[in-house]
Design an enzyme around this catalytic site. Structure first.
Site, PDB file in Angstrom:
ATOM      1  N   SER A 119      45.919  47.913  33.619  1.00  0.00           N
ATOM      2  CA  SER A 119      46.969  47.674  34.851  1.00  0.00           C
ATOM      3  C   SER A 119      47.901  48.824  35.122  1.00  0.00           C
ATOM      4  CB  SER A 119      47.434  46.478  34.447  1.00  0.00           C
ATOM      5  OG  SER A 119      46.429  45.235  34.697  1.00  0.00           O
ATOM      6  N   ASN A 190      50.164  48.278  41.600  1.00  0.00           N
ATOM      7  CA  ASN A 190      50.870  47.482  40.569  1.00  0.00           C
ATOM      8  C   ASN A 190      52.333  48.160  40.567  1.00  0.00           C
ATOM      9  OD1 ASN A 190      49.219  45.473  39.930  1.00  0.00           O
ATOM     10  ND2 ASN A 190      48.193  46.839  38.167  1.00  0.00           N
TER      11      ASN A 190
HETATM   12  N1  3HC Z   1      35.708  34.158  42.368  1.00  0.00           N
HETATM   13  C1  3HC Z   1      34.903  34.093  43.366  1.00  0.00           C
HETATM   14  N2  3HC Z   1      35.316  33.791  44.704  1.00  0.00           N
HETATM   15  C2  3HC Z   1      36.554  33.261  44.640  1.00  0.00           C
HETATM   16  C3  3HC Z   1      37.574  33.090  43.597  1.00  0.00           C
HETATM   17  C4  3HC Z   1      37.018  33.429  42.329  1.00  0.00           C
HETATM   18  N3  3HC Z   1      37.651  33.712  41.261  1.00  0.00           N
HETATM   19  N4  3HC Z   1      38.714  32.642  43.842  1.00  0.00           N
HETATM   20  C5  3HC Z   1      38.602  32.493  45.302  1.00  0.00           C
HETATM   21  N5  3HC Z   1      37.391  32.956  45.510  1.00  0.00           N
HETATM   22  C6  3HC Z   1      36.764  32.734  47.097  1.00  0.00           C
HETATM   23  C7  3HC Z   1      36.401  31.276  47.495  1.00  0.00           C
HETATM   24  O1  3HC Z   1      35.206  30.841  47.210  1.00  0.00           O
HETATM   25  C8  3HC Z   1      36.643  31.503  49.007  1.00  0.00           C
HETATM   26  O2  3HC Z   1      35.622  32.249  49.702  1.00  0.00           O
HETATM   27  P1  3HC Z   1      34.974  31.568  51.159  1.00  0.00           P
HETATM   28  O3  3HC Z   1      36.190  32.131  51.965  1.00  0.00           O
HETATM   29  O4  3HC Z   1      33.862  32.331  51.210  1.00  0.00           O
HETATM   30  O5  3HC Z   1      35.074  30.234  51.345  1.00  0.00           O
HETATM   31  C9  3HC Z   1      37.851  32.747  49.228  1.00  0.00           C
HETATM   32  O6  3HC Z   1      37.782  33.036  47.928  1.00  0.00           O
HETATM   33  C10 3HC Z   1      39.182  31.891  49.292  1.00  0.00           C
HETATM   34  O7  3HC Z   1      39.521  31.062  48.224  1.00  0.00           O
HETATM   35  P2  3HC Z   1      40.250  29.440  48.251  1.00  0.00           P
HETATM   36  O8  3HC Z   1      39.915  28.921  49.670  1.00  0.00           O
HETATM   37  O9  3HC Z   1      39.722  28.707  47.077  1.00  0.00           O
HETATM   38  O10 3HC Z   1      41.529  29.745  48.214  1.00  0.00           O
HETATM   39  P3  3HC Z   1      42.678  30.649  48.806  1.00  0.00           P
HETATM   40  O11 3HC Z   1      42.152  30.790  50.228  1.00  0.00           O
HETATM   41  O12 3HC Z   1      43.845  30.154  48.192  1.00  0.00           O
HETATM   42  O13 3HC Z   1      42.473  32.148  48.326  1.00  0.00           O
HETATM   43  C11 3HC Z   1      42.713  33.858  46.696  1.00  0.00           C
HETATM   44  C12 3HC Z   1      42.564  32.325  46.776  1.00  0.00           C
HETATM   45  C13 3HC Z   1      41.707  34.752  47.226  1.00  0.00           C
HETATM   46  C14 3HC Z   1      43.020  34.090  45.091  1.00  0.00           C
HETATM   47  C15 3HC Z   1      44.128  34.205  47.495  1.00  0.00           C
HETATM   48  O14 3HC Z   1      44.981  33.349  47.251  1.00  0.00           O
HETATM   49  C16 3HC Z   1      44.464  35.497  47.291  1.00  0.00           C
HETATM   50  O15 3HC Z   1      44.190  36.669  47.959  1.00  0.00           O
HETATM   51  N6  3HC Z   1      45.736  35.729  46.447  1.00  0.00           N
HETATM   52  C17 3HC Z   1      46.270  37.097  46.201  1.00  0.00           C
HETATM   53  C18 3HC Z   1      45.477  37.670  45.017  1.00  0.00           C
HETATM   54  C19 3HC Z   1      46.261  39.007  44.625  1.00  0.00           C
HETATM   55  O16 3HC Z   1      47.046  39.298  45.194  1.00  0.00           O
HETATM   56  N7  3HC Z   1      45.174  39.719  43.746  1.00  0.00           N
HETATM   57  C20 3HC Z   1      45.864  40.844  43.107  1.00  0.00           C
HETATM   58  C21 3HC Z   1      46.738  40.740  41.955  1.00  0.00           C
HETATM   59  S1  3HC Z   1      47.166  42.065  41.249  1.00  0.00           S
HETATM   60  C22 3HC Z   1      45.727  42.495  40.086  1.00  0.00           C
HETATM   61  O17 3HC Z   1      44.749  41.971  40.046  1.00  0.00           O
HETATM   62  C23 3HC Z   1      45.979  43.991  39.403  1.00  0.00           C
HETATM   63  C24 3HC Z   1      46.144  43.521  37.902  1.00  0.00           C
HETATM   64  O18 3HC Z   1      46.103  44.870  37.174  1.00  0.00           O
HETATM   65  C25 3HC Z   1      47.230  42.808  37.418  1.00  0.00           C
END
Ligand code: 3HC
Length: 298
Positions: A119, A190
């Site tokens: 990260s 990040n």
């Molecule tokens: N695996 C597979 N699919 C997933 C999943 C997972 N773990 N989590 C959610 N999904 C899918 C769902 O099935 C759904 O699919 P669909 O649209 O086809 O039905 C879609 O994602 C949306 O999920 P939900 O409706 O359950 O929930 P949300 O609409 O609240 O979305 C989220 C969840 C995608 C996690 C959204 O809240 C989001 O984009 N959050 C921000 C995430 C982010 O910023 N990530 C980056 C973090 S930084 C990082 O990772 C870097 C590292 O180095 C720290």
């Protein structure tokens, strides 16, 4: 090189998520469990989440079967010996990662690409322990890996153009959008996202708003899918603290240092969703903001 097989070291959230993405694209993928314990556990976890997706009608049963057929889980690092790309996604500890890459240099073919999913650690510092440096790069996925389309392809000091070309093509092959980034601490996302979460924590400490009002304000005012506290809990507070510390160690600017509340939560083992408590308490549904943080100790 046309990458046709992948080895992933680490079977945590990121390792498994990346493995799912590769296997889903038809690429045979070996996942090596990096810590002691039952090797069946991560496989059962993945199977459980794929079954749930099929039950909810979000995934075809045939796609689930393709993913599982293309995946092999093991605890033997030697199982990645024939892979074209070996990507580590283990603990954010430079010494542990360097030791792993030294072993992988002996295990893997000299032309295989070695990459880190770190990260916010220096890719160049990991490359420094390798003999074949041209084939070493960063390949940074985002959580949840099956959903987030970006992959940062990190150009470390001696990464060859061939390696970068192969990694960019591979990202497209597995349905991701690669972005080229020079090896600077935190890369693009990040480096911007970490100070954003740290600023939200300092805002909470100053009493500008509560966990709920700050998260709500960012979701409804800035259109982000999660507020900064929900996001920090989702990423893992230990990971957020490590990113903050790594960026601070590199640039020595005080606003990058981990705020007190973050340090305290990590000391207490409240790491966010994965431990059931962080800025929010996930033991209740829907989660509520952690009552212990209403009067933060500064
Ligand atoms: N695996 C597979 N699919 C997933 C999943 C997972 N773990 N989590 C959610 N999904 C899918 C769902 O099935 C759904 O699919 P669909 O649209 O086809 O039905 C879609 O994602 C949306 O999920 P939900 O409706 O359950 O929930 P949300 O609409 O609240 O979305 C989220 C969840 C995608 C996690 C959204 O809240 C989001 O984009 N959050 C921000 C995430 C982010 O910023 N990530 C980056 C973090 S930084 C990082 O990772 C870097 C590292 O180095 C720290």
């Amino acid at each position: 090189m046309n990458i046709q097989s992948v080895g992933i070291i680490g079977s945590g959230t990121m390792g498994l998520g990346i493995a799912q993405v590769c296997a889903q694209a038809g690429v045979p993928t070996v996942v090596v469990k990096a810590t002691p314990g039952d090797v069946e556990k991560p496989l059962l976890k993945l199977k459980g989440s794929l079954d749930k997706a099929v039950e909810r009608g979000k995934m075809e049963a045939t796609l689930r079967d393709t993913i599982l057929n293309n995946l092999t889980l093991t605890d033997q690092e030697s199982a990645v010996a024939d892979c074209d790309l070996v990507l580590e996604s283990i603990v954010e500890d430079m010494d542990i990662k360097k030791a792993l890459f030294q072993r992988l240099e002996d295990i893997c073919r000299p032309e295989a690409i070695l990459a880190t999913n770190t990260s916010a650690l220096s890719v160049t510092a990991m490359m420094a322990v390798c003999k074949h440096r041209g084939r070493f790069a960063g390949l940074h996925f985002f959580n949840p890996a099956p959903v987030m389309s970006l992959v940062e392809v990190i150009h470390a000091f001696e990464t060859s153009d061939d390696t970068l070309r192969s990694l960019n093509a591979f990202c497209k092959q597995i349905g991701k959008s690669p972005v080229s980034v020079q090896d600077t601490t935190g890369f693009i996302v990040n480096r911007l996202l970490t100070p954003y979460m740290l600023n939200a924590i300092r805002m909470l400490e100053r009493g500008t708003g509560t966990i709920d009002t700050i998260d709500q304000a960012m979701m409804t005012g800035a259109g982000v899918p999660m507020g900064p506290f929900a996001l920090a809990d989702y990423i893992g507070l230990d990971v957020v603290m490590a990113m903050s510390q790594n960026i601070f160690d590199d640039v020595r600017e005080s606003h990058h240092a981990p705020p007190h509340t973050l340090v305290r939560l990590v000391q207490l083992g409240y790491l966010g969703r994965k431990t059931g408590k962080g800025f929010f308490d996930y033991s209740v549904k829907p989660p509520i903001s952690n009552p212990q943080l209403i009067h933060p100790v500064i």
